[in-house]
Design a protein around this motif. Structure first.
Motif, PDB file in Angstrom:
ATOM      1  N   VAL A 184     -73.015 -53.530 -14.150  1.00 37.15           N
ATOM      2  CA  VAL A 184     -71.943 -54.442 -13.756  1.00 37.15           C
ATOM      3  C   VAL A 184     -72.505 -55.794 -13.363  1.00 37.15           C
ATOM      4  N   ALA A 188     -71.909 -59.475 -14.985  1.00 32.84           N
ATOM      5  CA  ALA A 188     -71.458 -60.609 -14.173  1.00 32.84           C
ATOM      6  C   ALA A 188     -72.450 -61.762 -14.288  1.00 32.84           C
ATOM      7  N   LEU A 229     -62.366 -70.496 -13.695  1.00 34.17           N
ATOM      8  CA  LEU A 229     -61.907 -69.113 -13.847  1.00 34.17           C
ATOM      9  C   LEU A 229     -63.097 -68.167 -14.039  1.00 34.17           C
ATOM     10  N   LEU A 233     -64.303 -65.327 -11.515  1.00 29.77           N
ATOM     11  CA  LEU A 233     -64.445 -63.936 -11.948  1.00 29.77           C
ATOM     12  C   LEU A 233     -65.787 -63.366 -11.499  1.00 29.77           C
ATOM     13  N   THR A 237     -66.250 -60.536  -8.656  1.00 31.61           N
ATOM     14  CA  THR A 237     -66.940 -59.277  -8.951  1.00 31.61           C
ATOM     15  C   THR A 237     -68.004 -58.983  -7.904  1.00 31.61           C
ATOM     16  N   PHE A 242     -60.471 -56.475  -6.088  1.00 39.14           N
ATOM     17  CA  PHE A 242     -59.775 -55.644  -7.065  1.00 39.14           C
ATOM     18  C   PHE A 242     -59.337 -56.500  -8.248  1.00 39.14           C
ATOM     19  N   PRO A 243     -59.411 -56.091  -9.493  1.00 40.89           N
ATOM     20  CA  PRO A 243     -59.911 -54.801  -9.962  1.00 40.89           C
ATOM     21  C   PRO A 243     -61.376 -54.837 -10.378  1.00 40.89           C
ATOM     22  N   PHE A 244     -62.126 -55.837  -9.877  1.00 45.77           N
ATOM     23  CA  PHE A 244     -63.521 -55.968 -10.311  1.00 45.77           C
ATOM     24  C   PHE A 244     -64.480 -55.335  -9.310  1.00 45.77           C
ATOM     25  N   PHE A 246     -64.770 -52.043  -8.613  1.00 43.93           N
ATOM     26  CA  PHE A 246     -64.921 -50.595  -8.769  1.00 43.93           C
ATOM     27  C   PHE A 246     -66.346 -50.108  -8.572  1.00 43.93           C
ATOM     28  N   PRO A 249     -67.515 -48.942  -4.057  1.00 45.28           N
ATOM     29  CA  PRO A 249     -67.290 -47.836  -3.114  1.00 45.28           C
ATOM     30  C   PRO A 249     -68.207 -46.631  -3.300  1.00 45.28           C
ATOM     31  N   TYR A 250     -68.680 -46.395  -4.504  1.00 44.34           N
ATOM     32  CA  TYR A 250     -69.544 -45.225  -4.647  1.00 44.34           C
ATOM     33  C   TYR A 250     -71.018 -45.578  -4.705  1.00 44.34           C
ATOM     34  N   ILE A 303     -55.994 -51.349  -1.715  1.00 42.00           N
ATOM     35  CA  ILE A 303     -56.875 -50.376  -2.358  1.00 42.00           C
ATOM     36  C   ILE A 303     -57.972 -49.939  -1.384  1.00 42.00           C
ATOM     37  N   LEU A 306     -56.312 -47.745   1.409  1.00 41.02           N
ATOM     38  CA  LEU A 306     -55.944 -46.422   0.896  1.00 41.02           C
ATOM     39  C   LEU A 306     -57.199 -45.630   0.543  1.00 41.02           C
ATOM     40  N   GLY A 307     -58.171 -46.330  -0.017  1.00 38.45           N
ATOM     41  CA  GLY A 307     -59.430 -45.668  -0.345  1.00 38.45           C
ATOM     42  C   GLY A 307     -60.079 -45.088   0.897  1.00 38.45           C
ATOM     43  N   PHE A 320     -65.166 -48.290   1.456  1.00 37.61           N
ATOM     44  CA  PHE A 320     -63.797 -48.706   1.136  1.00 37.61           C
ATOM     45  C   PHE A 320     -63.272 -49.681   2.187  1.00 37.61           C
TER      46      PHE A 320
ATOM     47  N   ALA B 537     -52.981 -41.961  -1.100  1.00 38.14           N
ATOM     48  CA  ALA B 537     -54.298 -42.585  -1.015  1.00 38.14           C
ATOM     49  C   ALA B 537     -55.246 -41.975  -2.041  1.00 38.14           C
ATOM     50  N   VAL B 540     -54.129 -43.068  -5.620  1.00 34.32           N
ATOM     51  CA  VAL B 540     -54.465 -44.457  -5.937  1.00 34.32           C
ATOM     52  C   VAL B 540     -55.963 -44.598  -6.137  1.00 34.32           C
ATOM     53  N   THR B 541     -56.724 -43.960  -5.262  1.00 28.27           N
ATOM     54  CA  THR B 541     -58.167 -44.087  -5.358  1.00 28.27           C
ATOM     55  C   THR B 541     -58.675 -43.479  -6.659  1.00 28.27           C
ATOM     56  N   THR B 544     -57.774 -45.810  -9.503  1.00 28.29           N
ATOM     57  CA  THR B 544     -58.345 -47.149  -9.586  1.00 28.29           C
ATOM     58  C   THR B 544     -59.865 -47.121  -9.586  1.00 28.29           C
ATOM     59  N   GLN B 545     -60.449 -46.081  -9.055  1.00 29.79           N
ATOM     60  CA  GLN B 545     -61.910 -46.099  -8.897  1.00 29.79           C
ATOM     61  C   GLN B 545     -62.643 -45.180  -9.858  1.00 29.79           C
ATOM     62  N   PHE B 549     -66.784 -45.362 -16.960  1.00 24.73           N
ATOM     63  CA  PHE B 549     -67.496 -46.616 -16.752  1.00 24.73           C
ATOM     64  C   PHE B 549     -67.172 -47.644 -17.838  1.00 24.73           C
ATOM     65  N   GLN B 552     -64.128 -49.414 -17.120  1.00 22.30           N
ATOM     66  CA  GLN B 552     -64.293 -50.379 -16.035  1.00 22.30           C
ATOM     67  C   GLN B 552     -64.925 -51.670 -16.541  1.00 22.30           C
ATOM     68  N   LEU B 553     -65.879 -51.513 -17.449  1.00 20.92           N
ATOM     69  CA  LEU B 553     -66.518 -52.711 -17.985  1.00 20.92           C
ATOM     70  C   LEU B 553     -65.523 -53.537 -18.791  1.00 20.92           C
ATOM     71  N   ILE B 555     -62.501 -53.927 -18.053  1.00 25.86           N
ATOM     72  CA  ILE B 555     -61.739 -54.720 -17.078  1.00 25.86           C
ATOM     73  C   ILE B 555     -62.479 -56.014 -16.757  1.00 25.86           C
ATOM     74  N   LEU B 556     -63.780 -55.921 -16.744  1.00 26.42           N
ATOM     75  CA  LEU B 556     -64.603 -57.084 -16.415  1.00 26.42           C
ATOM     76  C   LEU B 556     -64.604 -58.099 -17.554  1.00 26.42           C
TER      77      LEU B 556
END
Lengths: 514, 760
Positions: A184, A188, A229, A233, A237, A242-244, A246, A249-250, A303, A306-307, A320, B537, B540-541, B544-545, B549, B552-553, B555-556
């Motif tokens: 990612v 970026a 822009l 972006l 990121t 959100f939504p960049f 993701f 969190p992990y 997000i 809720l996360g 989160f 929760a 949604v998680t 969205t998460q 992969f 997700q890319l 989206i980028l």
């Protein structure tokens, strides 16, 4: 013009970058862990002192500038420190020093190698302390640079160091999440370098102040919008909007606990910092873009909150929560509430740092890999940790009397005061998410501090880790008490940001002529 | 003075554990001194009465108008004194109530924290500070309900109370901001109520304010948190959950009464209050647990207060507020005694305790009869005022009020029932509680009795209620025990008569109540809501998460493609560089080869062929660089291509076959489209920026390279001199990569059990 005198004095601006660089390099040469701990701490301390010097000078309202190599702007690279830089340097300096101490102390009870949540000796031997210094270097470099391409380089330094910290250890979750993190960030970075190239093509310069100066005559050019822009972006990121976001969190939970606090507290905020610069210096206009970002920020808060509710493990929950706190910051900057944003930024760094350091300690106490909440009733044994956790949890949720409340209140006050359906909706989300975060944070309180105390064995907790955690909690409390002056400072810095002419004239005083 | 008053409990709370370590529970005595400054507020009464209340303020965050501004008007003063008196009594009571094994430090710290917060709330003039103290009372209440945290029920009750009251608090937060925006001030005393009423956001403001008040004061349907809050130690229940904290919402209603002048709102509050009053009394009668009985009774009485303040009867309301605080706190403390001495709180297990606990019995009777509304106790006086108000309000209100009061009368008798009748108790040796547990409820009982017997007394009841008059804007009347044969008194007779009947028929009635219990109630709604929130929760998680992969890319990259196409082409239209010539043929050939390579990667079936196609694209790029006469770039690119291929080949055999990641034709097409769009975007943007907005700075480098940089190769001079700092950064990057790779290869990994395999 007293600029000559100024330039002489502000070579100090290089120190927050050079000191960690030297420190990190030196660390690679030292054999003994104790020696490494000492040198690392000293380097971080000196960096903090330099940062303090810069911060204090910058808070008086002047913009400190140094033209590297003596090349006048915009031909060389310019280092610039205004109030915002001062705030950021101070935050990275303080958290950097605390992280170094925390990491060194965590080794005290670390096993020789492998599966420890905090830090293993092997990881330490193979360069974690040096990487931490390089990380600090990259972060400070980002805050100080006045050059768009150099910002890209700073990001690279910072990111590569973070790759190392994330991956060293080679555990399966680390590799899996680390892979995503790296990819990612590479994407970026590719977009960033393309945007920087386009910016040079269009503006004929890379110096940010110079770009801003040249932008003043341009309006309604779609090329400018495109570049802004793309940059937005990239920064969004990095900030995990959100939504960049993701990737965050992990991946943060697999960072070794000893340095995880710094990741959570500072790294994401570099993206926020860059967004702040972008929207104040380079594009004071761009209302549509700001509104778009405002919507994304609102969703980010939701997000994130809720996360946090969906997670049971400390660090996952905190990751989160960190996303949510980025949401608040981006909401603030995109709605033009700069003073609340700056205040909240300080708060957010401290609260996330405190909670992540607590998580590291909790992992030692619980013995599990992430502190899964299967170990409870620790309030009696660790009342002070409990107090620190409780206060930080309230701060995270934005409940009084903490700094989180003051920041959030200030933000919502501005949002509701300016009106508009979008902003009202954003304030509703901002306020309601506080409840979600409270629920999530109190889940940990119930799961870890409350409950029947049936622990048979309590490992001794390293003193350094305890002290750092206590100090971070103390700073958080101090922030709430000293909110008056801190908020006043945030207002001053905000005024400075809203008037980029001052910044520009300090960097490129004579216009474009060489 | 006021600031000192409010902050003393907070400061003492910090040091409470130091005192409890040597003193144990007895530390309650010295710690009760924390309320001494608030008791001294008595000195401010004359000022409040004259309409010139004492004020005191400390700036906290001037930037957001947050200052700790306190103002001791009559009503605030009355309530603050109530808090202080009951606070002291509860501390003294607790010093005897808490066993030696309890966590005294925590108990007193939390209690003082609450005391300070409550004082701060009632005395605050600054609305933001008022909100802060309001939330702080909820937080302290959370900690106190969860005091016996090893009990799951205590944890759960604490959480429920916190969630509901904090949610109401957030509504208050929003209301405060809207109020200050519309009313022109953040200080309550300077708030322009008329402007707020006429403001465009009046309805949401008021709705938010009401939400806050109703959740905090446990009005139906938000009453559910109060009964489960009884998991707290009994002195806490007496202090927080009957006498003071639950009345915070009522205080809010009283202070903002000028906003409810519209009949729709005041009627709404009246009927909601009456509904709560009825439902609370109805539920209280059903309970066997004495504490639960009192909890529902509190809900019911809070309903009365809501109805009275909401419908504009502040005089009756204030009288009842004081009365209720006194008799309910006394009764809670009595329950604490019963629990302490007999080990039980159940009506079924206890009877005839009056014989063994005569003193406790003597303390209980006036308090319980006051709750029942019998003369000559305080409760009678305020219930008469309540009836009078309801008679004025209409037929339906008085009917509900009487029905509710009948139940109130009956459950008060039920409470007293444990003292009379044949002696029954599970514990063999029952004796009176220590004197320090008896004295606090006894004092409150004396107060209740005096309030009823000599209400006109110039030192007690009448002036006490009248104190609130200037602040709340009502005309104080003298209170009297005997009003003559008024309609209200008639209704009282009815109440007593039917009440006695109901008490006599309690067995069948309670059985009927049990039979009628609905399968769902506010509680089950709460748990469903919490579970729903958790489910939402997770949902949604997950959505969205946890996307793959690759998705997700996308989206980028998506925004890049989109932005490029929208703005890039738009820009191209306006800024197409002039003088473009068609490229030479060999350029086209090389470009085609690059494209072919990209296409090949996309459709490659095996990793090896994908690698070869990557190489094709890369080497064609090298050819392009050569054609553009950029040998250094060509060399660099060539090196990179070679190293990449070597590296790839060396790890090749460790990778799973590509067939494991089968892609649908749709995805391939999407990816191709995405990649193509990004390419097009960059291409159009590159063309568009060929006409810069100002001259590029490159001439400077060309001029100075030789003379000042000392080199003919301008690129090199830029790298090492003009922009040497970049190079320093890049070198560092290389060094870091080197050491990280070394470390990764060197470190021994330990396999983690139970971790699923990566999703690639």
């Amino acid at each position: 013009m007293p600029r000559d005198r100024c330039e002489e004095a502000v070579n100090v601006l290089t120190l927050p970058v050079l000191l960690p660089l030297f420190g990190g390099t030196l660390l690679l040469l030292i054999k003994r862990p104790q020696g490494r701990a000492g040198v690392g701490t000293a380097a971080a301390l000196l960096t903090l002192l330099a940062s303090c010097w810069i911060a204090v000078r910058s808070f008086s309202g002047t913009v400190l500038v140094t033209q590297l190599g003596g090349w006048p702007a915009p031909y060389g690279i310019t280092l610039v420190a205004d109030g915002l830089t001062g705030v950021m340097l101070l935050l990275s300096g303080v958290t950097g020093l605390m992280t170094v101490i925390y990491a060194a102390s965590s080794l005290q009870h670390a096993p020789r190698r492998g599966g420890t949540p905090v830090l293993s000796r092997a990881r330490e031997r193979l360069g974690t302390p040096a990487l931490l210094q390089f990380l600090l270097m990259g972060v400070n470099m980002s805050f100080l640079t006045g050059d768009l391409f150099n910002l890209f380089v700073s990001f690279e330094v910072m990111l590569v160091a973070s790759y190392g910290l994330l991956l060293i250890g080679g555990e399966l979750p680390q590799l899996r999440e680390g892979f995503k993190y790296v990819v990612v960030n590479l994407v970026a970075s590719a977009i960033f370098v393309a945007a920087a190239g386009l910016a040079y093509g269009l503006f004929g310069t890379l110096n940010m102040a110079d770009i801003a100066a040249r932008l003043q005559d341009v309006s309604g050019d779609p090329r400018v919008t495109l570049i802004v822009l793309l940059l937005a972006l990239v920064f969004a990121t990095k900030a995990a909007v959100f939504p960049f976001g993701f990737w965050l969190p992990y991946s943060y939970p697999v960072v070794p606990g000893a340095v995880g606090a710094f990741f959570g507290a500072v790294l994401t905020k570099v993206g926020v910092y860059a967004l702040l610069r972008l929207f104040t210096l380079l594009t004071p206009g761009e209302t549509a873009l700001k509104n778009g970002l405002l919507i994304l920020a609102t969703l980010t808060i939701l997000i994130g909150a809720l996360g946090a509710v969906s997670q049971r493990r400390w660090r996952h929950l905190l990751a989160f929560a960190n996303v949510a706190s980025v949401g608040y910051l981006v909401l603030g900057l995109s709605s033009g509430a700069l003073a609340p944003t700056l205040y909240y930024l300080i708060h957010s760094v401290l609260v996330i740092f405190t909670l992540f350091s607590l998580a590291g300690l909790a992992e030692l106490v619980a013995g599990g890999r992430f502190g899964d909440g299967h170990s409870e009733g620790h309030l009696g044994a660790y009342p002070l940790l409990g107090a620190v956790y409780f206060v930080s949890a309230l701060a995270l949720a934005g409940l009084p009397p903490t700094s989180g409340f003051i920041g959030k209140f200030a933000l919502v006050q501005v949002l509701l005061g300016s009106g508009g359906l979008l902003r009202v909706f954003a304030s509703v989300v901002a306020v309601a998410s506080g409840l979600l975060l409270l629920y999530a944070a109190m889940g940990i309180w119930r799961g870890f501090f409350w409950g029947a105390d049936d622990a048979v064995h309590r490992p001794p907790l390293p003193k350094g880790m305890l002290r750092v955690t206590g100090a971070a909690g103390g700073l958080l409390v101090m922030l709430a008490i000293a909110s008056g002056p801190v908020y006043a400072l945030a207002e001053r810095v905000a005024v400075q940001l809203e008037r980029p002419a001052d910044y520009i004239s300090h960097v490129v005083p004579e216009g474009d002529a060489p | 003075m006021l600031v000192f008053t409010v902050f003393t409990p907070f400061v003492v709370a910090l040091f409470a554990p130091l005192l409890t370590r040597p003193l144990g529970a007895r530390a309650g005595w010295p710690l009760a001194l924390a309320f001494a400054p608030s008791l001294a507020l008595v000195a401010l009464i004359p000022a409040a009465r004259s309409g010139m209340p004492a004020t005191n303020s400390v700036a906290w965050v001037p930037g957001i108008d947050l200052s700790l501004a306190f103002r001791a008007d009559g009503f605030s003063l009355l309530f603050a004194l109530l808090v202080a008196v009951i606070g002291v009594l509860v501390m003294i009571y607790a010093s005897a109530y808490l066993g030696p094994g309890e966590r005294h430090g925590r108990f007193y710290s939390y209690l003082l924290l609450f005391g300070g917060a409550m004082l701060g709330f009632v005395l605050s003039d600054n609305l933001i500070a008022m909100f802060a103290f309001w939330e702080l009372t909820s937080i302290a209440s959370f900690l106190l309900i969860g005091f016996w945290d090893e009990r799951r029920a205590a944890q759960d009750g604490a959480m429920k109370a916190l969630l509901i009251t904090a949610a109401g608090g957030l509504a208050l937060l929003a209301a405060v901001i809207l109020l200050s925006l519309a009313g022109g001030s953040v200080n309550l005393s300077q708030l322009d109520f008329a402007a707020v009423r006429e403001g465009p956001l009046f309805v949401p403001t008021l709705a938010l304010l009401l939400l806050a008040a109703l959740t905090k004061s446990a009005q139906v349907p938000f009453h559910l948190w109060l009964p489960t809050a009884m998991e707290a130690p009994t002195p806490i229940s007496a202090f927080l959950h009957s006498a003071t904290m639950v009345k915070a919402g009522i205080v809010l209603l009283a202070k903002f009464a000028p906003l409810f002048v519209l009949s729709a709102w005041s009627d709404g509050l009246l009927y909601l209050g009456l509904l709560t009053m009825f439902w609370g009394a109805y539920s209280a009668f059903k309970q066997d647990d004495l504490k639960a009985l009192l909890a529902y009774s509190t809900v019911s009485q809070l309903g009365i207060l809501t109805a009275l303040y909401g419908a504009g009867y502040p005089f009756a309301a204030t009288a009842h507020l004081v009365n209720h605080a006194a008799f309910k706190a006394a009764l809670f403390l009595v329950v604490g005694i019963i629990d302490h001495e007999t080990g039980s709180r159940s009506v079924r297990e206890l009877s005839g305790l009056g014989r063994k606990l005569p003193l406790t019995f003597a303390v209980t009777v006036p308090a319980a009869l006051s709750m029942a509304g019998l003369p000559p106790f305080g409760g009678f006086i305020s219930k008469e005022l309540f009836y009078e108000a309801m008679l004025r309000a209409g037929t339906l209100p008085i009917v509900i009020a009487v029905v509710g009061s009948v139940m109130t009368f009956a459950y008060s008798l039920k409470f007293l029932g444990v003292f009379i009748g044949p002696y029954r108790c599970l514990r063999p040796h029952v004796h009176e509680a220590p004197v320090w547990m008896l004295l606090p409820p006894a004092l409150l009982t004396v107060l209740v009795t005096l309030f009823g017997t000599v209400p006109w007394d110039a030192t007690l009841a009448t002036p006490m209620v009248a104190l609130a008059a200037p602040a709340l804007g009502f005309d104080a009347e003298a209170l009297y025990l005997w009003h003559g044969l008024t309609p209200a008194l008639m209704w009282s007779f009815v109440t007593w008569g039917v009440g006695v009947l109901l008490y006599a028929m309690r067995e069948p009635f309670v059985n009927m109540q049990r039979a009628l219990t609905p399968v769902w109630n506010a509680n089950s709604l709460y748990y469903a809501a919490v579970a729903g929130m958790e489910r939402l929760a997770r949902l949604v998680t997950l959505n969205t998460q946890n996307a793959p992969f690759a998705a997700q890319l996308r989206i980028l990259w998506g925004p890049v493609a989109l932005a490029g196409i929208v703005f890039g082409f738009q820009a191209l239209g306006a800024y197409l560089p002039t003088g473009l010539t068609p490229p030479p043929l060999e350029f086209l050939a090389a470009a085609l080869l690059v494209l072919a390579g990209c296409y090949g990667v996309l459709v490659a079936k095996t990793r090896l062929s994908a690698l070869i196609f990557t190489g094709l694209a890369g080497l064609s790029l090298v050819a392009l660089f050569v054609m553009l006469r950029a040998p250094d770039l060509a060399l660099t690119q060539l090196l990179i291509e070679t190293v990449t291929v070597i590296l790839f080949l060396s790890v090749f055999r460790y990778l799973p076959p590509l067939t494991r990641y089968r892609r649908e034709a749709r995805t391939v097409l999407l990816d191709a489209l995405l990649a193509g769009s990004v390419g097009l975007a960059v291409f159009s943007a590159l063309l568009a920026v060929q006409t810069p907005v100002a001259a590029r700075i490159q001439d400077f480098f060309l001029e100075r390279s030789k003379t000042e940089g000392g080199g003919y190769n301008v690129v090199n001079v830029i790298l090492v001199d003009f922009r040497g700092y970049d190079t320093l950064g890049e070198i560092t990057v290389l060094a870091i990569v080197g050491m990280s790779v070394y470390a990764l290869l060197k470190i021994k990994t330990t396999p983690v059990k139970g971790e699923e395999h990566g999703d690639g």
